[in-house]
Enzyme design. Structure first.
Site, PDB file in Angstrom:
ATOM      1  N   GLY A  27       0.837  -1.198   0.000  1.00 17.08           N
ATOM      2  CA  GLY A  27       0.000   0.000   0.000  1.00 17.08           C
ATOM      3  C   GLY A  27       0.875   1.253   0.000  1.00 17.08           C
ATOM      4  O   GLY A  27       0.700   2.158  -0.833  1.00 17.08           O
ATOM      5  N   HIS A  28       1.848   1.284   0.909  1.00 13.41           N
ATOM      6  CA  HIS A  28       2.791   2.409   0.926  1.00 13.41           C
ATOM      7  C   HIS A  28       3.545   2.473  -0.415  1.00 13.41           C
ATOM      8  O   HIS A  28       3.748   3.551  -0.974  1.00 13.41           O
ATOM      9  CB  HIS A  28       3.831   2.226   2.041  1.00 13.41           C
ATOM     10  CG  HIS A  28       3.272   2.184   3.432  1.00 13.41           C
ATOM     11  ND1 HIS A  28       3.270   1.040   4.189  1.00 13.41           N
ATOM     12  CD2 HIS A  28       2.710   3.139   4.208  1.00 13.41           C
ATOM     13  CE1 HIS A  28       2.746   1.298   5.373  1.00 13.41           C
ATOM     14  NE2 HIS A  28       2.383   2.556   5.417  1.00 13.41           N
ATOM     15  N   GLY A 138      -3.267   7.679   1.389  1.00 12.47           N
ATOM     16  CA  GLY A 138      -4.094   6.560   0.947  1.00 12.47           C
ATOM     17  C   GLY A 138      -5.564   6.752   1.299  1.00 12.47           C
ATOM     18  O   GLY A 138      -5.891   7.256   2.379  1.00 12.47           O
ATOM     19  N   SER A 176      -2.444  -3.279   5.731  1.00 12.43           N
ATOM     20  CA  SER A 176      -2.232  -2.372   6.863  1.00 12.43           C
ATOM     21  C   SER A 176      -1.065  -2.915   7.681  1.00 12.43           C
ATOM     22  O   SER A 176      -0.911  -4.136   7.821  1.00 12.43           O
ATOM     23  CB  SER A 176      -3.493  -2.334   7.739  1.00 12.43           C
ATOM     24  OG  SER A 176      -3.174  -1.791   9.005  1.00 12.43           O
TER      25      SER A 176
HETATM   26  P1  AMP Z   1       0.675   4.662   7.801  1.00 21.43           P
HETATM   27  O1  AMP Z   1       2.108   4.248   7.716  1.00 21.43           O
HETATM   28  O2  AMP Z   1      -0.256   3.562   8.178  1.00 21.43           O
HETATM   29  O3  AMP Z   1       0.481   5.939   8.575  1.00 21.43           O
HETATM   30  O4  AMP Z   1       0.247   5.025   6.304  1.00 21.43           O
HETATM   31  C1  AMP Z   1       0.972   5.949   5.539  1.00 21.43           C
HETATM   32  C2  AMP Z   1       0.182   6.254   4.296  1.00 21.43           C
HETATM   33  O5  AMP Z   1      -0.030   5.057   3.555  1.00 21.43           O
HETATM   34  C3  AMP Z   1      -1.212   6.828   4.613  1.00 21.43           C
HETATM   35  O6  AMP Z   1      -1.509   7.864   3.694  1.00 21.43           O
HETATM   36  C4  AMP Z   1      -2.107   5.632   4.420  1.00 21.43           C
HETATM   37  O7  AMP Z   1      -3.428   5.977   4.067  1.00 21.43           O
HETATM   38  C5  AMP Z   1      -1.408   4.921   3.275  1.00 21.43           C
HETATM   39  N1  AMP Z   1      -1.800   3.506   3.236  1.00 21.43           N
HETATM   40  C6  AMP Z   1      -1.773   2.620   4.263  1.00 21.43           C
HETATM   41  N2  AMP Z   1      -2.275   1.428   3.870  1.00 21.43           N
HETATM   42  C7  AMP Z   1      -2.641   1.579   2.574  1.00 21.43           C
HETATM   43  C8  AMP Z   1      -3.231   0.711   1.604  1.00 21.43           C
HETATM   44  N3  AMP Z   1      -3.559  -0.540   1.884  1.00 21.43           N
HETATM   45  N4  AMP Z   1      -3.467   1.203   0.366  1.00 21.43           N
HETATM   46  C9  AMP Z   1      -3.145   2.491   0.053  1.00 21.43           C
HETATM   47  N5  AMP Z   1      -2.573   3.354   0.927  1.00 21.43           N
HETATM   48  C10 AMP Z   1      -2.327   2.908   2.165  1.00 21.43           C
END
Ligand code: AMP
Length: 271
Positions: A27-28, A138, A176
């Site tokens: 996702g990242h 995301g 996630s």
């Molecule tokens: P985090 O590290 O969980 O704070 O996420 C960092 C960025 O990655 C945020 O903008 C999230 O929305 C995005 N993100 C996390 N999981 C996903 C995913 N499965 N698909 C797309 N973007 C994601």
């Protein structure tokens, strides 16, 4: 970082920025890929932000996988992997908070008081430090995306906020960093959450009132073992206000707990 950002600004470079808390997954990687394609320079931040975790939440447990994160960033041709310390972001005496109160008390905000204040505060600080032309977020964290867009608009921050689609495993579970908390058994049925949202998105095309549809989704989710529901809501995609009827550009969002692991997901509805 700030010196480099100033130099790039002077040179008129298009700078992409992807803020993350690390434990990077596909996702990242999709955000990073898009930012790489659209900008001359690319900054990714890794910062587990203590301000967005409430007491008793998983700040200390949150996965930290720096060597793998660094490899992914190198492979993705990230120019700068910005990894500030807590003291750099919040030096002694730091007092300021940033909040979009109308939006931050809804949905996840009802169950995680202070969470979105922590998010908005750190994102504004990171934007000020990295000075990007575009920042990528995301749709997986849909409420966060809406809040950041609003904050940037209200405070005239000169950056384009780009929302990117949710990346899922083959069985539909949204990727996630927290999925690794799930046992193999819990992981096997976790995709039921997205399956319920997907079915509802098809049913929503018929219009009508959201109540019965939400009831149906809740009943489907409650078939999962060890599950409790924080919320299932259908809202306006911009204001996040509850939709009175199934009409227009809406978003269906859900947050559930599988034992101690909190899962969130959402899907666009066009009715
Ligand atoms: P985090 O590290 O969980 O704070 O996420 C960092 C960025 O990655 C945020 O903008 C999230 O929305 C995005 N993100 C996390 N999981 C996903 C995913 N499965 N698909 C797309 N973007 C994601």
């Amino acid at each position: 970082m700030a010196g480099l950002a100033a130099r790039w600004a002077q040179e008129g470079r298009a700078v992409g920025f992807v803020p993350t808390m690390g434990a990077l997954h596909s996702g990242h990687a999709s955000l990073i890929r898009r930012a790489r394609d659209e900008n001359e320079r690319l900054v990714v931040s890794l910062f587990v932000n203590p301000l967005q975790f409430g007491p008793g939440e998983d700040f200390s447990l949150y996965p930290r996988t720096f060597p793998a994160d660094r490899r992914l960033c190198a492979q993705s041709r990230v120019d700068v992997l910005y990894r500030p310390s807590v003291e750099q972001v919040y030096p002694p005496g730091f007092k300021t908070e940033v909040e979009v109160p109308e939006l931050s008390g809804l949905l996840c905000g009802r169950f995680r008081p202070g969470h979105f204040k922590g998010v908005a505060t750190v994102v504004l600080k990171l934007l000020e430090t990295t000075r990007p032309s575009r920042a990528y977020f995301g749709e997986k964290d849909f409420q966060q995306l809406v809040i950041i867009k609003k904050m940037v608009k209200d405070l005239n921050v000169a950056v384009s906020i780009i929302g990117c689609p949710t990346i899922r495993d083959g069985d539909g579970l949204a990727l996630s960093s927290r999925n690794r908390y799930l046992s193999a058994w819990q992981r096997s049925y976790a995709p039921m959450l997205y399956a319920a949202l997907l079915r509802a998105s098809k049913a929503a095309r018929l219009g009508g009132s959201p109540g019965p549809l939400i009831g149906k989704i809740r009943r489907e989710i409650l078939k999962m073992p060890e599950v409790s529901i924080d919320y299932v809501e259908i809202v306006n995609s911009e204001t996040l206000g509850k939709a009175p009827v199934l009409r227009g550009s809406l978003r269906l969002l859900a947050a559930v707990r599988v034992a101690r692991t909190r899962l969130i997901d959402n899907i666009a509805l066009s009715c």
